[in-house]
Design an enzyme around this catalytic site. Structure first.
Site, short mmCIF file in Angstrom:
data_model
loop_
_atom_site.label_atom_id
_atom_site.label_comp_id
_atom_site.label_asym_id
_atom_site.label_seq_id
_atom_site.Cartn_x
_atom_site.Cartn_y
_atom_site.Cartn_z
N HIS A 156 8.82 2.83 8.84
CA HIS A 156 8.53 1.93 9.96
C HIS A 156 7.36 2.51 10.77
O HIS A 156 7.33 3.71 11.03
CB HIS A 156 9.78 1.78 10.85
CG HIS A 156 9.56 0.82 11.97
ND1 HIS A 156 9.54 -0.55 11.78
CD2 HIS A 156 9.32 1.03 13.28
CE1 HIS A 156 9.30 -1.14 12.94
NE2 HIS A 156 9.16 -0.19 13.87
N SER A 166 0.83 -1.22 0.00
CA SER A 166 0.00 0.00 0.00
C SER A 166 0.86 1.26 0.00
O SER A 166 0.47 2.28 -0.57
CB SER A 166 -0.99 0.00 1.17
OG SER A 166 -0.32 0.11 2.40
C1 GRF Z 1 3.94 -0.64 6.80
O1 GRF Z 1 3.25 -0.50 8.01
C2 GRF Z 1 5.37 -0.21 6.94
O2 GRF Z 1 5.54 0.84 7.84
C3 GRF Z 1 6.03 -1.45 7.45
O3 GRF Z 1 5.39 -2.51 6.78
C4 GRF Z 1 4.09 -2.10 6.40
C5 GRF Z 1 4.00 -2.29 4.91
O4 GRF Z 1 2.72 -2.07 4.42
N1 GRF Z 1 7.47 -1.41 7.23
P1 GRF Z 1 2.47 -2.04 2.86
O5 GRF Z 1 3.05 -3.33 2.28
O6 GRF Z 1 3.14 -0.83 2.30
O7 GRF Z 1 0.98 -1.99 2.70
#
Ligand code: GRF
Length: 202
Positions: free
Chosen positions: A115, A19
């Site tokens: 993060h 996402s």
């Molecule tokens: C996000 O919460 C990011 O902060 C963490 O992993 C998740 C990834 O979500 N590192 P997406 O795959 O971008 O939806």
């Protein structure tokens, strides 16, 4: 917008849902940032991130660790992909591997990560659950340059998010994710316009 003729060439490394990748693609396509996602790399064959890339006609490469004899060879193949596509900035977005020396050295100071906590608090997995268990009233998300430690390295930007008394991991994760989707494109845009310096060649 910058005065450069070429848009910042970005690769996104993602292991799953993608996402954040989508948020970056959308900002690039809407031209609200002066960047283009020119490559998506995943280590997981079923990552939705790969589908998202294909839907937007962005080259999507699968690099599985298990098909490389060594970590060195695995990362060398990724570096080759990045060079082939003239990538200037690497964005980790839900990339579930520790980046090793080969990639770190090839893209020194040009790899950033997002993060879902206010680092240095709650690094590692399940950051939102860690925040709930610690009972903090505020958490958030962080974008940082990476180094050889997990969720570690110079912090670029952070956004804080309130923790509500009735929050579940799900509700808190959603609230943080909304901020992630704003913050990641914004930081890529700041790098593209040179406000955040990654030593981009003129
Ligand atoms: C996000 O919460 C990011 O902060 C963490 O992993 C998740 C990834 O979500 N590192 P997406 O795959 O971008 O939806």
């Amino acid at each position: 917008m910058s005065q450069r003729s070429e848009r910042l060439r970005v690769a996104v490394l993602a292991s799953g849902r993608g996402s954040n990748l989508q948020a970056i693609i959308d900002a690039c396509e809407a031209k609200t940032i002066d960047a283009t996602v020119c490559l998506v790399v995943s280590d997981q064959p079923h990552a939705t991130a790969l589908e998202r890339a294909r839907r937007h006609h962005i080259p999507a490469v699968l690099r599985e660790r298990s098909t490389s004899p060594t970590q060195h060879a695995f990362e060398a193949a990724i570096v080759e992909d990045l060079k082939k596509h003239r990538v200037e900035l690497v964005c980790l977005a839900g990339y579930m591997r520790l980046v090793g020396n080969v990639l770190l050295h090839a893209y020194d100071n040009r790899i950033i990560n997002i993060h879902p906590s206010l680092l240095p608090a709650f690094p590692g997995l399940k950051a939102q659950q860690q925040a709930l268990e610690a009972g903090v009233k505020k958490t958030g998300c962080t974008i940082h340059f990476i180094d050889d430690k997990i969720d570690h390295g110079p912090i670029i930007r952070q956004v804080s998010v309130a923790v509500h008394a009735d929050d579940t991991v799900e509700s808190l994760s959603q609230r943080i994710l909304r901020e992630e989707h704003r913050l990641y494109p914004e930081v890529v845009g700041l790098i593209a316009q040179g406000t955040i310096n990654i030593g981009r060649k003129k």
